[in-house]
Design a protein around this motif. Sequence first.
Motif, PDB file in Angstrom:
ATOM      1  N   GLY A  94       4.675 -39.076  49.497  1.00 57.70           N
ATOM      2  CA  GLY A  94       5.014 -40.369  48.930  1.00 57.70           C
ATOM      3  C   GLY A  94       4.920 -41.473  49.962  1.00 57.70           C
ATOM      4  N   MET A  95       5.620 -42.568  49.653  1.00 55.85           N
ATOM      5  CA  MET A  95       5.601 -43.743  50.519  1.00 55.85           C
ATOM      6  C   MET A  95       7.011 -44.312  50.649  1.00 55.85           C
ATOM      7  N   SER A  96       7.414 -44.546  51.858  1.00 54.95           N
ATOM      8  CA  SER A  96       8.670 -45.250  52.110  1.00 54.95           C
ATOM      9  C   SER A  96       8.322 -46.724  52.278  1.00 54.95           C
ATOM     10  N   SER A  97       8.063 -47.378  51.155  1.00 57.21           N
ATOM     11  CA  SER A  97       7.499 -48.724  51.184  1.00 57.21           C
ATOM     12  C   SER A  97       8.529 -49.809  51.492  1.00 57.21           C
ATOM     13  N   GLU A  98       9.795 -49.506  51.372  1.00 55.06           N
ATOM     14  CA  GLU A  98      10.833 -50.501  51.621  1.00 55.06           C
ATOM     15  C   GLU A  98      11.417 -50.394  53.028  1.00 55.06           C
ATOM     16  N   ARG A  99      11.694 -49.159  53.452  1.00 56.12           N
ATOM     17  CA  ARG A  99      12.411 -48.968  54.716  1.00 56.12           C
ATOM     18  C   ARG A  99      11.556 -48.382  55.831  1.00 56.12           C
ATOM     19  N   PHE A 100      10.322 -47.965  55.502  1.00 60.14           N
ATOM     20  CA  PHE A 100       9.476 -47.272  56.469  1.00 60.14           C
ATOM     21  C   PHE A 100      10.220 -46.028  56.986  1.00 60.14           C
TER      22      PHE A 100
END
Length: 328
Positions: A94-100
């Motif tokens: 997935g992607m941690s698009s908010e918190r990296f």
Amino acid sequence: MKAAVITGYGSPDRLEVRDVPRPQPAKNEVRVQIHTSTVNRTDTATLRAHPFFMRAITGLFRPKMQSLGMDFAGVIDALGADVSSFQVGDRVFGMSSERFGAHAEFLCIPADEAIVHIPKGIPFEQAVAGEGAWYAHGTTKLLAEGQRCLIYGASGAIGTAAVQLAKANGAYVVAVVGTRHTSLAKALGADRVVNYEREDFTAIGETFDLVFDAVGKTSRGACRPLMKTDAIYCATDMGPYWSNMLLGIWFGLTGSKRVRIPFPEDAPEFIQYLADLMAHGKYRGVFDRTYPLEEITSAFQYVETEQKTGIVSVEILGQQGQTDSPHP
């Protein structure tokens, strides 16, 4: 755990691999033991605080986040008390698009955000294909079946994704690349490949419903001969003298929206869409190089050369635990 910590804005030299406390999942979160991550344009731009106004989001004087890294693939090793959609041992990406935070051995992320099971048969190192595809999808989602698009710079992470996503939408695709990437563009499904080193891509005798500059190297003015009367021009960068942003604002105010800098939306829905395409063999990540976490500074430096083909990945745990999850 080990993590690549950013000590401030600036060059890749501001990265240090340190031992930091292992995160604990909140009630609605899962914790992922990360096998593979990536270094991409979002990471390098955030480290450099480019453009400057992004500091309003990432932190005015120093980055708010401890570590960068959006893409991840790994195994869930802990669950929050309220999580029922995943199990310990699930293979996920997935992607941690908010918190990296994916440049680390462990990452906590809410179970209802951009995290899904890895399709059966796909190893961790091939699952970290989200970030470039997410940005490409912001443009390719505008295409209807049978429409025509030209993708300039179809060899990077965004460009290789754009070719595949546009074809998945049923579009006719012309890919513009350099000599060494012509075979790749054909293999990804482009209907026509134009080598910009040998011919003027703006004089190929075709017009398009959408022109997408996936590398931020051209302009709407240069691409006008390629565009139908109501064509959309999209770019991944501000353009010369911020022309793409200014034109985007102008066309937005007039209601036509024919110039856009696409901003990706709805990461959870997109990552499920991407997983479905991968499961049916309609999408694959294109990978250039892999660096161990200890050499992540070199990975950032290479991405900043703007010479990469597709995705640059970071091996964090290695090739252990590659067996399939019971939840494909």
